[in-house]
Design an enzyme around this catalytic site. Structure first.
Site, PDB file in Angstrom:
ATOM      1  N   HIS A  49       0.118   1.125   5.178  1.00  0.00           N
ATOM      2  CA  HIS A  49       0.120   2.240   4.235  1.00  0.00           C
ATOM      3  C   HIS A  49       1.542   2.689   3.921  1.00  0.00           C
ATOM      4  CE1 HIS A  49      -0.125   6.695   3.475  1.00  0.00           C
ATOM      5  NE2 HIS A  49      -0.908   6.247   2.530  1.00  0.00           N
ATOM      6  N   GLU A  52       3.147   0.254   1.567  1.00  0.00           N
ATOM      7  CA  GLU A  52       2.646   0.462   0.201  1.00  0.00           C
ATOM      8  C   GLU A  52       3.390   1.614  -0.476  1.00  0.00           C
ATOM      9  OE1 GLU A  52       0.019   3.397  -1.696  1.00  0.00           O
ATOM     10  OE2 GLU A  52      -1.134   2.530  -0.038  1.00  0.00           O
ATOM     11  N   HIS A  53       3.652   2.701   0.271  1.00  0.00           N
ATOM     12  CA  HIS A  53       4.422   3.823  -0.273  1.00  0.00           C
ATOM     13  C   HIS A  53       5.838   3.387  -0.656  1.00  0.00           C
ATOM     14  CE1 HIS A  53       2.375   7.861   0.477  1.00  0.00           C
ATOM     15  NE2 HIS A  53       1.442   6.960   0.726  1.00  0.00           N
ATOM     16  N   GLU A 129       0.893  14.227   3.995  1.00  0.00           N
ATOM     17  CA  GLU A 129      -0.418  13.640   3.704  1.00  0.00           C
ATOM     18  C   GLU A 129      -1.342  13.756   4.918  1.00  0.00           C
ATOM     19  OE1 GLU A 129      -2.259   9.420   1.971  1.00  0.00           O
ATOM     20  OE2 GLU A 129      -0.103   9.626   2.316  1.00  0.00           O
TER      21      GLU A 129
END
EC number: 3.4.24.-
Length: 412
Positions: A49, A52-53, A129
């Site tokens: 993740h 991906e950021h 987040e």
């Protein structure tokens, strides 16, 4: 139609999939990396993740601002998402801008620089987040639920990772992870829209030729554990999520039997849960069911929220509905559920975003394109006995129960 679908494999192993839709003006692009949270070891939790950021934060030839400006200049939409089993980078642009979009995408995948200041900045964003996730009761209960379903396993852990692991990630971690998983054998480029397959192959050969062949990534097989998980939180309602092991997505016959069961049981306003729990008894505003399928496992999930003092009654009534559906399913329910499935499938065929996802997932999982007509035939041939047998198989298994609310929940 099968004649609209084409597949090629580059010399380095990269699979190119296209579906020609000459009546549209755009193309939908998906670059699927067969790696996600379940492929991570304990030290890597959250890196898929995080990576991906970082995809949008600059390459050897483009700054983060230039990436954004170039996509805006062609009127394109570009984003990415991470799951437990894959990471997907996707774009939608006019057909005339397909080459440009692929150029940016290839640059991001192969040449990201992972600057220290960008890593530090994105770490703070992901921390926000995670904090938002923990403030959201729905997110929190599902995190607890899957942690209980797949206790101690990567498939049961959050894709976001933890502070303990995220704070350790450096440029070297990202480059090593890319080197291990982002190779040609582990990537699938799927494009649907107004395109020519041979032109896409030529563009891909130009842009992705430097990708190393590598090997397909592997993961530890999942094992359904089950049990109970409670979260004490002061809320206006108490919510529960109830789960059972069901089929993976590999067995299409069983998968679509489970889809039909879920629709009949809790998939809409005519479903049994909605009609009984909400319309007849007034116990819940939100109630329903769905199934999640993975490569080697699956979970049939029932969810609902109610007043604190109605929780036991809600749970009891859900269990009553479970018993009923293991005994009988009407012809009318089957016809209605089949029409819902068929309508969703056939209407989605008109969207190039769906077709790009469909051919990519089909080929990355099954190694072939499964025609919609094949799926419709599977759905058509399912009988009432199949659904009843599926219900009995699922609901006789180990239960997983997650509850969030302010009450003392030790009685469950």
């Amino acid at each position: 139609m099968k004649e609209n679908f084409n597949v090629s494999k580059l010399k380095n192993g990269l699979t190119i999939l296209t579906y020609n839709m000459p009546y549209v003006h755009s193309v939908a692009i998906n670059l699927i990396a067969k790696v996600g949270a379940r492929y991570e070891n304990e030290e890597e939790e959250g890196i898929s993740h995080f990576l991906e950021h970082m995809a949008f934060k600059g390459t050897k030839t483009r700054t983060a601002q230039q990436i954004a400006e170039e996509f805006d200049s062609i009127g394109g939409y570009f984003n990415a998402y991470t799951g437990h089993e894959n990471t997907v980078y996707y774009a939608r642009v006019l057909s005339e801008n397909c080459h440009k979009a692929l150029n940016i995408l290839a640059d991001i995948i192969q040449n990201s620089i992972f600057a220290d200041e960008e890593i530090a900045k994105e770490y703070q964003i992901i921390m926000q987040e995670i904090a938002h996730h923990h403030d959201n009761p729905d997110d929190l209960i599902y995190e607890t639920f899957y942690n209980t379903v797949y206790k101690g396993q990567p498939l049961g852990k959050s894709i976001l990772g933890t502070t303990k692991t995220l704070v350790t990630f450096t440029k070297e971690h990202f480059l090593n992870f890319i080197g291990k998983h982002y190779n040609a054998e582990n990537l699938y480029l799927s494009i649907a829209g107004n395109i020519e397959h041979n032109k896409i192959v030529m563009i891909a050969e130009e842009l992705f030729a430097s990708l190393k062949q590598g090997v397909k990534s592997s993961f530890i097989p999942a094992k359904y554990i089950g049990g109970k998980g409670f979260i004490h939180k002061e809320l206006e309602q108490t919510s529960l999520v109830l789960g059972f092991e069901c089929t993976s997505y590999i067995n299409l016959g069983q998968l679509y039997q489970t889809y039909l069961l879920s629709i009949i049981f809790g998939g809409g306003m005519s479903s049994r849960l909605f009609q009984s729990i909400r319309e007849k008894l007034g116990l819940a505003y939100v109630v329903g069911s769905y199934n999640s399928a993975y490569f080697d496992s699956g979970v049939f999930t029932i969810y609902a929220s109610t007043a604190h003092n109605k929780l036991e009654l809600l749970y009891r009534e859900i269990k009553n509905e479970i018993i009923k559906i293991t005994e009988t399913v009407s012809t009318e329910e089957i016809i209605r559920a089949k029409m819902q499935l068929r309508s969703n499938l056939q209407m989605a065929q008109e969207q190039n975003t769906y077709k790009s996802e469909e051919i990519g997932k089909n080929y990355s999982v099954f190694g072939k394109y499964i025609l919609p007509e094949e799926i419709i035939e599977i759905i058509t041939n399912i009988r009432a006995d199949d659904i009843i047998n599926t219900a009995n198989k699922i609901f006789s298994g180990t239960t997983t129960l997650a509850i969030i609310g302010p009450n003392d929940l030790n009685g469950f």
